[in-house]
Design a protein around this motif. Structure first.
Motif, PDB file in Angstrom:
ATOM      1  N   ASN A 125       1.024  -1.212  -0.124  1.00 51.97           N
ATOM      2  CA  ASN A 125      -0.134   0.148   0.264  1.00 51.97           C
ATOM      3  C   ASN A 125       0.678   1.202  -0.018  1.00 51.97           C
ATOM      4  OD1 ASN A 125      -2.831  -0.102   0.172  1.00 51.97           O
ATOM      5  ND2 ASN A 125      -2.964   0.521   2.206  1.00 51.97           N
ATOM      6  N   MET A 126       2.014   1.205  -0.474  1.00 51.66           N
ATOM      7  CA  MET A 126       2.607   2.791  -0.511  1.00 51.66           C
ATOM      8  C   MET A 126       2.345   3.575  -1.413  1.00 51.66           C
ATOM      9  SD  MET A 126       5.920   1.139  -3.358  1.00 51.66           S
ATOM     10  CE  MET A 126       5.528   0.994  -5.254  1.00 51.66           C
ATOM     11  N   ARG A 127       1.694   3.362  -2.200  1.00 55.12           N
ATOM     12  CA  ARG A 127       0.907   4.798  -2.550  1.00 55.12           C
ATOM     13  C   ARG A 127       0.253   5.518  -2.033  1.00 55.12           C
ATOM     14  NH1 ARG A 127       1.346   2.894  -9.648  1.00 55.12           N
ATOM     15  NH2 ARG A 127       3.595   3.221  -9.420  1.00 55.12           N
ATOM     16  N   TYR A 128      -0.774   4.561  -1.477  1.00 57.42           N
ATOM     17  CA  TYR A 128      -2.190   5.167  -1.108  1.00 57.42           C
ATOM     18  C   TYR A 128      -1.602   5.467   0.506  1.00 57.42           C
ATOM     19  CZ  TYR A 128      -6.775   4.415   0.787  1.00 57.42           C
ATOM     20  OH  TYR A 128      -8.579   4.922   1.259  1.00 57.42           O
ATOM     21  N   CYS A 129      -0.340   4.836   1.672  1.00 59.70           N
ATOM     22  CA  CYS A 129       0.275   5.119   2.696  1.00 59.70           C
ATOM     23  C   CYS A 129       0.642   6.959   2.157  1.00 59.70           C
ATOM     24  CB  CYS A 129       1.253   4.523   3.020  1.00 59.70           C
ATOM     25  SG  CYS A 129       1.990   5.251   4.299  1.00 59.70           S
ATOM     26  N   THR A 130       1.509   7.198   1.206  1.00 60.76           N
ATOM     27  CA  THR A 130       1.686   8.470   1.024  1.00 60.76           C
ATOM     28  C   THR A 130       1.418   9.371   0.459  1.00 60.76           C
ATOM     29  OG1 THR A 130       3.212   7.617  -1.013  1.00 60.76           O
ATOM     30  CG2 THR A 130       4.364   7.483   0.291  1.00 60.76           C
ATOM     31  N   THR A 131      -0.189   8.755  -0.377  1.00 61.41           N
ATOM     32  CA  THR A 131      -1.560   9.922  -0.243  1.00 61.41           C
ATOM     33  C   THR A 131      -2.419  10.216   1.079  1.00 61.41           C
ATOM     34  OG1 THR A 131      -1.342   8.666  -2.663  1.00 61.41           O
ATOM     35  CG2 THR A 131      -3.146  10.364  -2.127  1.00 61.41           C
ATOM     36  N   MET A 132      -2.386   9.208   1.500  1.00 63.32           N
ATOM     37  CA  MET A 132      -3.607   9.050   2.455  1.00 63.32           C
ATOM     38  C   MET A 132      -3.250   9.952   3.597  1.00 63.32           C
ATOM     39  SD  MET A 132      -6.352   8.869   1.353  1.00 63.32           S
ATOM     40  CE  MET A 132      -7.305   9.467   2.563  1.00 63.32           C
ATOM     41  N   ILE A 133      -1.636  10.095   4.354  1.00 61.11           N
ATOM     42  CA  ILE A 133      -1.257  10.291   5.347  1.00 61.11           C
ATOM     43  C   ILE A 133      -1.329  11.558   5.276  1.00 61.11           C
ATOM     44  CG2 ILE A 133       0.986  10.800   7.023  1.00 61.11           C
ATOM     45  CD1 ILE A 133       1.103   8.190   7.046  1.00 61.11           C
ATOM     46  N   PRO A 134      -0.531  12.583   4.282  1.00 58.61           N
ATOM     47  CA  PRO A 134      -0.748  14.160   4.114  1.00 58.61           C
ATOM     48  C   PRO A 134      -2.620  14.696   3.717  1.00 58.61           C
ATOM     49  CG  PRO A 134       0.974  13.295   2.277  1.00 58.61           C
ATOM     50  CD  PRO A 134       0.723  12.432   3.617  1.00 58.61           C
ATOM     51  N   MET A 135      -2.972  13.373   2.930  1.00 60.99           N
ATOM     52  CA  MET A 135      -4.149  14.659   3.239  1.00 60.99           C
ATOM     53  C   MET A 135      -5.023  14.555   4.186  1.00 60.99           C
ATOM     54  SD  MET A 135      -7.083  12.496   0.856  1.00 60.99           S
ATOM     55  CE  MET A 135      -6.341  13.043  -0.832  1.00 60.99           C
ATOM     56  N   MET A 136      -5.013  13.610   5.635  1.00 58.83           N
ATOM     57  CA  MET A 136      -5.540  13.568   6.576  1.00 58.83           C
ATOM     58  C   MET A 136      -5.095  14.767   7.347  1.00 58.83           C
ATOM     59  SD  MET A 136      -6.524   9.418   7.814  1.00 58.83           S
ATOM     60  CE  MET A 136      -5.246   8.760   8.147  1.00 58.83           C
ATOM     61  N   ALA A 137      -3.012  15.119   7.414  1.00 62.36           N
ATOM     62  CA  ALA A 137      -2.452  16.067   8.356  1.00 62.36           C
ATOM     63  C   ALA A 137      -3.429  17.113   7.554  1.00 62.36           C
ATOM     64  CB  ALA A 137      -1.051  16.013   7.634  1.00 62.36           C
ATOM     65  N   ALA A 138      -3.594  17.328   6.485  1.00 64.99           N
ATOM     66  CA  ALA A 138      -3.649  18.383   5.738  1.00 64.99           C
ATOM     67  C   ALA A 138      -4.957  19.427   6.394  1.00 64.99           C
ATOM     68  CB  ALA A 138      -4.952  18.770   4.805  1.00 64.99           C
ATOM     69  N   PRO A 139      -5.948  19.153   7.280  1.00 62.79           N
ATOM     70  CA  PRO A 139      -6.692  19.900   8.393  1.00 62.79           C
ATOM     71  C   PRO A 139      -5.937  20.242   9.428  1.00 62.79           C
ATOM     72  CG  PRO A 139      -8.134  17.617   7.726  1.00 62.79           C
ATOM     73  CD  PRO A 139      -6.309  17.930   6.589  1.00 62.79           C
ATOM     74  N   ILE A 140      -4.944  19.175  10.132  1.00 66.16           N
ATOM     75  CA  ILE A 140      -4.713  19.264  10.759  1.00 66.16           C
ATOM     76  C   ILE A 140      -3.382  20.608  10.782  1.00 66.16           C
ATOM     77  CG2 ILE A 140      -3.684  18.115  13.656  1.00 66.16           C
ATOM     78  CD1 ILE A 140      -4.267  15.639  11.798  1.00 66.16           C
ATOM     79  N   LEU A 141      -2.054  20.483   9.701  1.00 64.79           N
ATOM     80  CA  LEU A 141      -2.049  21.615   9.428  1.00 64.79           C
ATOM     81  C   LEU A 141      -2.304  23.031   9.706  1.00 64.79           C
ATOM     82  CD1 LEU A 141       1.076  22.640   8.737  1.00 64.79           C
ATOM     83  CD2 LEU A 141       0.325  21.511   6.762  1.00 64.79           C
ATOM     84  N   ALA A 142      -3.349  23.057   8.256  1.00 68.46           N
ATOM     85  CA  ALA A 142      -4.302  24.367   8.587  1.00 68.46           C
ATOM     86  C   ALA A 142      -4.760  24.764   9.733  1.00 68.46           C
ATOM     87  CB  ALA A 142      -5.766  23.823   7.060  1.00 68.46           C
ATOM     88  N   ALA A 143      -4.929  23.914  10.753  1.00 65.16           N
ATOM     89  CA  ALA A 143      -5.760  24.273  11.878  1.00 65.16           C
ATOM     90  C   ALA A 143      -4.399  25.019  12.718  1.00 65.16           C
ATOM     91  CB  ALA A 143      -6.113  23.139  12.826  1.00 65.16           C
ATOM     92  N   LEU A 144      -3.497  24.599  12.657  1.00 61.24           N
ATOM     93  CA  LEU A 144      -2.259  24.944  12.953  1.00 61.24           C
ATOM     94  C   LEU A 144      -1.635  25.936  12.851  1.00 61.24           C
ATOM     95  CD1 LEU A 144      -0.311  21.284  14.064  1.00 61.24           C
ATOM     96  CD2 LEU A 144      -1.246  22.573  15.022  1.00 61.24           C
ATOM     97  N   ILE A 145      -1.411  26.027  11.609  1.00 62.22           N
ATOM     98  CA  ILE A 145      -1.172  27.552  11.093  1.00 62.22           C
ATOM     99  C   ILE A 145      -2.346  28.615  11.571  1.00 62.22           C
ATOM    100  CG2 ILE A 145      -0.498  28.506   8.665  1.00 62.22           C
ATOM    101  CD1 ILE A 145       1.589  26.675   9.200  1.00 62.22           C
ATOM    102  N   VAL A 146      -3.543  28.418  11.701  1.00 61.88           N
ATOM    103  CA  VAL A 146      -4.369  29.798  12.042  1.00 61.88           C
ATOM    104  C   VAL A 146      -4.046  29.744  13.024  1.00 61.88           C
ATOM    105  CG1 VAL A 146      -6.527  30.232  12.619  1.00 61.88           C
ATOM    106  CG2 VAL A 146      -5.870  29.175  10.217  1.00 61.88           C
ATOM    107  N   ALA A 147      -3.461  29.193  14.330  1.00 63.33           N
ATOM    108  CA  ALA A 147      -3.134  28.787  15.472  1.00 63.33           C
ATOM    109  C   ALA A 147      -2.016  30.242  15.768  1.00 63.33           C
ATOM    110  CB  ALA A 147      -3.316  27.717  16.523  1.00 63.33           C
ATOM    111  N   LEU A 148      -0.669  29.761  15.451  1.00 62.75           N
ATOM    112  CA  LEU A 148       0.600  30.243  15.090  1.00 62.75           C
ATOM    113  C   LEU A 148       0.628  31.180  14.969  1.00 62.75           C
ATOM    114  CD1 LEU A 148       2.552  27.491  13.630  1.00 62.75           C
ATOM    115  CD2 LEU A 148       2.663  27.479  16.436  1.00 62.75           C
ATOM    116  N   ARG A 149      -0.205  31.713  14.059  1.00 57.80           N
ATOM    117  CA  ARG A 149      -0.491  33.343  13.639  1.00 57.80           C
ATOM    118  C   ARG A 149      -0.507  34.330  14.831  1.00 57.80           C
ATOM    119  NH1 ARG A 149      -1.194  35.200   8.676  1.00 57.80           N
ATOM    120  NH2 ARG A 149      -2.376  36.260   9.298  1.00 57.80           N
TER     121      ARG A 149
END
Length: 212
Positions: A125-149
């Motif tokens: 599942n290497m392609r699925y792994c390297t796709t889904m982890i960044p996809m699920m991380a995206a909303p977390i990263l976006a929220a963290l960037i807003v908080a860091l502002r």
């Protein structure tokens, strides 16, 4: 205006409420995790043999390693939100998941025949792994960037990259329950690659939105 009147006017101005950076960061993690869980529920879901796999060393290692990345990254983010902050010894904990994975890989190479190394590294599942982890991380990263502002990080790019790593760690924790590949050879190859993608996105976002 007399000096006494000026002092009285200044004293009458409302005192600005302090910014609770820790609360903002915790709220961002919670909100981002909600978004990641929605994606997990709609697209990913647990693997069919989750109950049987739970408790096996290789399977559990994925969760431990994800937390070993996410927790020190979040603690370091909280510190670096302030402009005068130094990473200090806390930054050394970022090496913990790498050390843990390295030890697991060495053990795997010892106990697994050499002709199985490459199939275990490539996995199913290497392609699925390297796709889904960044996809699920995206909303977390976006929220963290807003908080860091709300803070004033001295190094926006590095702080953003750290936010990406933290988001990847939390997303990896969720994705691990779906991933059918438990070999440390697989985890040490593709999970860090997905983390690098998230860190690169975070570095870009940090330079774009956290600079002051």
């Amino acid at each position: 205006m007399k000096t006494s009147e000026l002092i009285a006017a200044l004293a009458a101005d409302p005192v600005p409420e302090p910014v609770h950076l820790g609360r903002r960061l915790a709220a961002a993690v919670a909100l981002g995790l909600v978004g990641a869980l929605v994606l997990y529920g709609l697209v990913v879901g647990p693997r069919p043999d989750f109950a049987e796999a739970l408790g096996t060393i290789r399977f559990d290692l994925k969760f431990v390693d994800a937390l070993a990345l996410a927790l020190p990254s979040l603690l370091l983010l909280l510190r670096l939100m302030r402009p005068d902050a130094k990473a200090g010894a806390l930054a050394l904990w970022l090496f913990a998941p790498l050390v843990l994975l390295a030890a697991a890989v060495v053990a795997e190479l010892i106990v697994v025949p050499q002709d199985e190394w490459l199939p275990r590294l490539v996995g199913q599942n290497m392609r699925y792994c390297t796709t889904m982890i960044p996809m699920m991380a995206a909303p977390i990263l976006a929220a963290l960037i807003v908080a860091l502002r709300a803070g004033a990080p001295q190094h926006p790019g590095w702080t953003g990259a750290l936010a990406g790593a933290a988001a990847a760690g939390l997303a990896s924790f969720l994705y691990a329950s779906h991933c059918p590949d438990d070999s440390p050879l697989f985890v040490a190859t593709w999970y860090p690659l997905a983390t690098l993608v998230c860190a690169a996105a975070g570095a870009w976002a940090g330079r774009r939105f956290l600079a002051w």
